[in-house]
Design a protein around this motif. Sequence first.
Motif, short mmCIF file in Angstrom:
data_model
loop_
_atom_site.label_atom_id
_atom_site.label_comp_id
_atom_site.label_asym_id
_atom_site.label_seq_id
_atom_site.Cartn_x
_atom_site.Cartn_y
_atom_site.Cartn_z
N LYS A 1 0.85 -1.19 0.00
CA LYS A 1 0.00 0.00 0.00
C LYS A 1 0.88 1.24 0.00
N GLY A 2 0.52 2.22 -0.83
CA GLY A 2 1.22 3.49 -0.87
C GLY A 2 0.24 4.60 -1.16
N GLY A 3 -0.05 5.43 -0.14
CA GLY A 3 -1.07 6.45 -0.30
C GLY A 3 -2.43 5.82 -0.52
N ASN A 4 -3.11 6.24 -1.59
CA ASN A 4 -4.41 5.66 -1.93
C ASN A 4 -4.29 4.42 -2.82
N TRP A 5 -3.06 4.06 -3.23
CA TRP A 5 -2.85 2.92 -4.11
C TRP A 5 -2.66 1.63 -3.31
N GLN A 6 -3.06 0.53 -3.91
CA GLN A 6 -2.86 -0.77 -3.28
C GLN A 6 -2.67 -1.84 -4.36
N VAL A 7 -1.65 -2.67 -4.17
CA VAL A 7 -1.37 -3.78 -5.08
C VAL A 7 -1.43 -5.07 -4.26
N THR A 8 -2.18 -6.03 -4.74
CA THR A 8 -2.25 -7.32 -4.06
C THR A 8 -2.18 -8.44 -5.09
N GLY A 9 -1.59 -9.58 -4.73
CA GLY A 9 -1.48 -10.66 -5.70
C GLY A 9 -0.97 -11.95 -5.12
N ASN A 10 -0.91 -12.96 -5.98
CA ASN A 10 -0.38 -14.27 -5.59
C ASN A 10 0.27 -14.92 -6.81
N GLY A 11 1.06 -15.94 -6.55
CA GLY A 11 1.66 -16.74 -7.61
C GLY A 11 1.97 -18.12 -7.08
N GLY A 12 1.55 -19.16 -7.82
CA GLY A 12 1.78 -20.50 -7.33
C GLY A 12 1.37 -21.57 -8.32
N PHE A 13 1.04 -22.76 -7.81
CA PHE A 13 0.75 -23.91 -8.66
C PHE A 13 -0.45 -24.68 -8.14
N VAL A 14 -0.99 -25.51 -9.03
CA VAL A 14 -2.05 -26.46 -8.68
C VAL A 14 -1.58 -27.85 -9.07
N TRP A 15 -1.42 -28.73 -8.09
CA TRP A 15 -1.10 -30.13 -8.33
C TRP A 15 -2.39 -30.93 -8.29
N GLN A 16 -2.55 -31.90 -9.22
CA GLN A 16 -3.75 -32.71 -9.25
C GLN A 16 -3.40 -34.19 -9.31
N GLY A 17 -4.17 -34.99 -8.58
CA GLY A 17 -4.02 -36.43 -8.63
C GLY A 17 -4.80 -37.03 -9.79
N GLU A 18 -4.81 -38.35 -9.85
CA GLU A 18 -5.49 -39.05 -10.94
C GLU A 18 -7.00 -39.00 -10.78
N ARG A 19 -7.70 -38.71 -11.87
CA ARG A 19 -9.17 -38.73 -11.87
C ARG A 19 -9.67 -40.14 -12.04
N THR A 20 -10.96 -40.34 -11.83
CA THR A 20 -11.53 -41.67 -11.93
C THR A 20 -11.50 -42.21 -13.35
N ASN A 21 -11.34 -41.32 -14.35
CA ASN A 21 -11.24 -41.79 -15.74
C ASN A 21 -9.81 -42.14 -16.13
N GLY A 22 -8.88 -42.12 -15.18
CA GLY A 22 -7.50 -42.50 -15.42
C GLY A 22 -6.59 -41.36 -15.85
N VAL A 23 -7.13 -40.16 -16.05
CA VAL A 23 -6.35 -39.00 -16.48
C VAL A 23 -5.74 -38.30 -15.26
N THR A 24 -4.45 -37.96 -15.35
CA THR A 24 -3.78 -37.15 -14.33
C THR A 24 -3.38 -35.82 -14.96
N PRO A 25 -4.06 -34.73 -14.63
CA PRO A 25 -3.78 -33.44 -15.25
C PRO A 25 -2.37 -32.96 -14.95
N VAL A 26 -1.82 -32.16 -15.87
CA VAL A 26 -0.49 -31.62 -15.72
C VAL A 26 -0.49 -30.50 -14.68
N LEU A 27 0.68 -30.20 -14.12
CA LEU A 27 0.82 -29.12 -13.15
C LEU A 27 0.44 -27.79 -13.78
N ASN A 28 -0.33 -26.99 -13.04
CA ASN A 28 -0.79 -25.69 -13.51
C ASN A 28 -0.09 -24.59 -12.72
N TRP A 29 0.41 -23.55 -13.43
CA TRP A 29 1.05 -22.39 -12.81
C TRP A 29 0.19 -21.17 -13.04
#
Length: 283
Positions: A175-203
Amino acid sequence: MSRMSRGQTGPLSIRIAIAALSLSAAGAASAITFDVIGPGEYDLPVDFAPFIVFVQYATVQDNEKVRDARGKKVDGDGSQQIVGLSKYVRFWSPEWNRRIGLAYEIIVPEIGVRNEGSGRYAGGLGDPLTGFAAWYRPTDSSTFGIQSFLVVPVGNDSVSDTNWKNLTSLLWNWKGGNWQVTGNGGFVWQGERTNGVTPVLNWHTNNRFGYRLHQYLEPFIGLDYEYAGAKDGAPKSWAFDVGGGVVLHTFKNQSIALRYSTTVDGESHAQNDSFNLKYVYVW
């Protein structure tokens, strides 16, 4: 820091991801991870008395278009997707270190997808998300932390992804004066679905830039990006979304944020065309 300023900034929420109802015409993924955050989402306190926040998110998304593997807009399935996210958060500062803040969250998605052209409808409670966040304030005007959440595949059959997930990301606020910056950065890991598909890592990364124009008004813009690599013959998928909105600081313990968001570029991904609402209540 006032009670309202603390409550308006609860950490994160779940990504709106419904694989069972994905826009498969272009191998499209769904909305960008954590794109529901608002300005000041991570302006979090330290050395405070425990308090509780309830947040209700709502998104209306029209699936008229998707991005194909060459980045061109092509016809989607024409459905309309309505998603609600109900979030309960407990905030506290531990006695062993009052310069640290902690939060525990439970989030329950409410999902409905309607396609008038085909007459099909699917809906119900989605896979719930739960987890913790921890942060500290290097300066009076900045916050830095980490959050990690587990998605449990126990939602309604028609809207569950059917696999376990972990969503972990760094978070920040300045925060600076009336300005404000907020955010995030990361990943989503997923296990195997019931149809046998394991999705790739998401950034992913999500950022909000707000300006407190008035005691009751805070206009802001949002930038969202995510990327998932190619896997098992499926092409890479990525999207860059831009949006704008305003926060209405209505009462000391409540606020409402309204935002429109759209995809400006991407490949093998949904074309975002959504209206978003966020309501916060603190006690």
